[in-house]
Scaffold this active site. Structure first.
Site, PDB file in Angstrom:
ATOM      1  CG  ASP A 102      -6.508  -0.907  -5.465  1.00 12.75           C
ATOM      2  OD1 ASP A 102      -7.148   0.027  -4.971  1.00 12.75           O
ATOM      3  OD2 ASP A 102      -5.338  -1.198  -5.115  1.00 12.75           O
TER       4      ASP A 102
ATOM      5  CB  CYS B 116      -0.948  -0.052   1.200  1.00 15.08           C
ATOM      6  SG  CYS B 116      -2.175   1.263   1.246  1.00 15.08           S
TER       7      CYS B 116
ATOM      8  CG  HIS C 141      -5.640  -1.209  -1.777  1.00 14.42           C
ATOM      9  ND1 HIS C 141      -4.675  -0.663  -2.593  1.00 14.42           N
ATOM     10  CD2 HIS C 141      -5.262  -0.928  -0.514  1.00 14.42           C
ATOM     11  CE1 HIS C 141      -3.761  -0.063  -1.854  1.00 14.42           C
ATOM     12  NE2 HIS C 141      -4.098  -0.215  -0.585  1.00 14.42           N
TER      13      HIS C 141
END
Length: 282
Positions: A217, A169, A250
């Site tokens: 995502d 991330c 994500h």
């Protein structure tokens, strides 16, 4: 806390601690703002490992804290810098380090947000966390990574020419940048790191990067992924790769979150290890 300052590297006996000593300067548990009650996170044994808390000199008034996991015994090993998400150093990041250490790596997770004095993993609101993370600017973080790789090269348990970096991330973007600015990085693996600010800098890449992304995502548009692919190709960065998982969101590697996708996480992990070995890290 352990102050790792011996010029030729620190050994467990320097600190009179057990290799199973509890690590206390980092949050015990998973990031409260993201942990899922239904999750069953992986927990990796410390058997055969040295677990240390240390400080890395970085030119700041207070040095950079770091969680370190490495194989027990003497000998040199390839090293991997592990860069956290926005939640700081919590059990998921520490376990990533232990997983790598059990595979023969020295793994180090620096606390890039330590200057704030905030306990990010203990916070329950993303709105609390974001402004603290924003204080860790690009130059500061890139400088901290350089401090870590410089420190690693000086340790008796590290192969100084075999240093890689991986991040998740927020840390994924750090991986891309580090491969552009840190000459000690030999390869990087970025897990769903933001690309938009980096597309125009693709030509700066000095070390190969494998990017692992999820097609579902909501925060990283596929248009950005394709734009980075095109920029890498135009810049002749043929060693860089981007893999997109059609069914992944994500955070698909984060086994403590609802977004975890076991099959894609395992595939990405295997690809990461193969990528490091193919580029001289391990």
């Amino acid at each position: 806390m352990l102050n790792l300052t011996r010029p030729d590297g620190s050994e467990p006996e320097d600190f009179h601690v057990s290799r199973r000593a509890a690590v206390g300067m980092f949050f015990a548990g998973y990031a409260l703002a993201a942990v899922s009650a239904e999750a069953s996170p992986i927990t990796t044994s410390t058997d055969g490992l040295v677990i240390e808390e240390g400080f890395v000199p970085n030119g700041a008034p207070k040095p950079l804290p770091a969680y370190i996991a490495r194989p027990a015994g003497r000998g040199r090993h390839a090293a991997i810098v592990v860069v956290n998400e926005i939640f700081g150093i919590h059990d998921y990041i520490k376990d990533i380090c232990r997983r790598l250490a059990r595979l023969g790596y020295v793994a180090i997770a620096p606390d890039f947000f330590y200057r704030s004095g905030a306990n990010l993993p203990a916070m329950t609101s993303i709105d609390q966390i974001r402004p603290i993370v924003a204080q860790a600017g690009v130059e500061q973080v890139d400088g901290d990574v350089r401090a870590v790789t410089t420190w690693l090269k000086a340790q008796s348990f590290v192969k100084p020419a075999q240093i890689g970096i991986t991040g998740f991330c927020w840390g994924g973007a750090v991986v891309w940048r580090s491969a552009m600015v840190d000459p000690d990085i030999k390869a990087g693996v970025a897990w769903y790191g933001q690309l938009k600010p980096l597309i125009a800098r693709a030509a700066e890449l000095k070390a190969p990067v494998l990017g692992l992304y999820g097609a579902l995502d909501q925060g990283i548009p596929q248009a950005d992924v394709e734009a980075m692919r095109a920029a890498l190709k135009a810049a002749g960065k043929s060693a860089a790769e981007i893999r997109v998982y059609p069914d992944a969101q994500h955070g698909f590697h984060a086994d403590y979150r609802a977004s975890y996708n076991e099959a894609d996480a395992k595939d990405g992990w295997a690809r990461m290890l193969a990528f490091f070995k193919a580029h001289g890290v391990g």
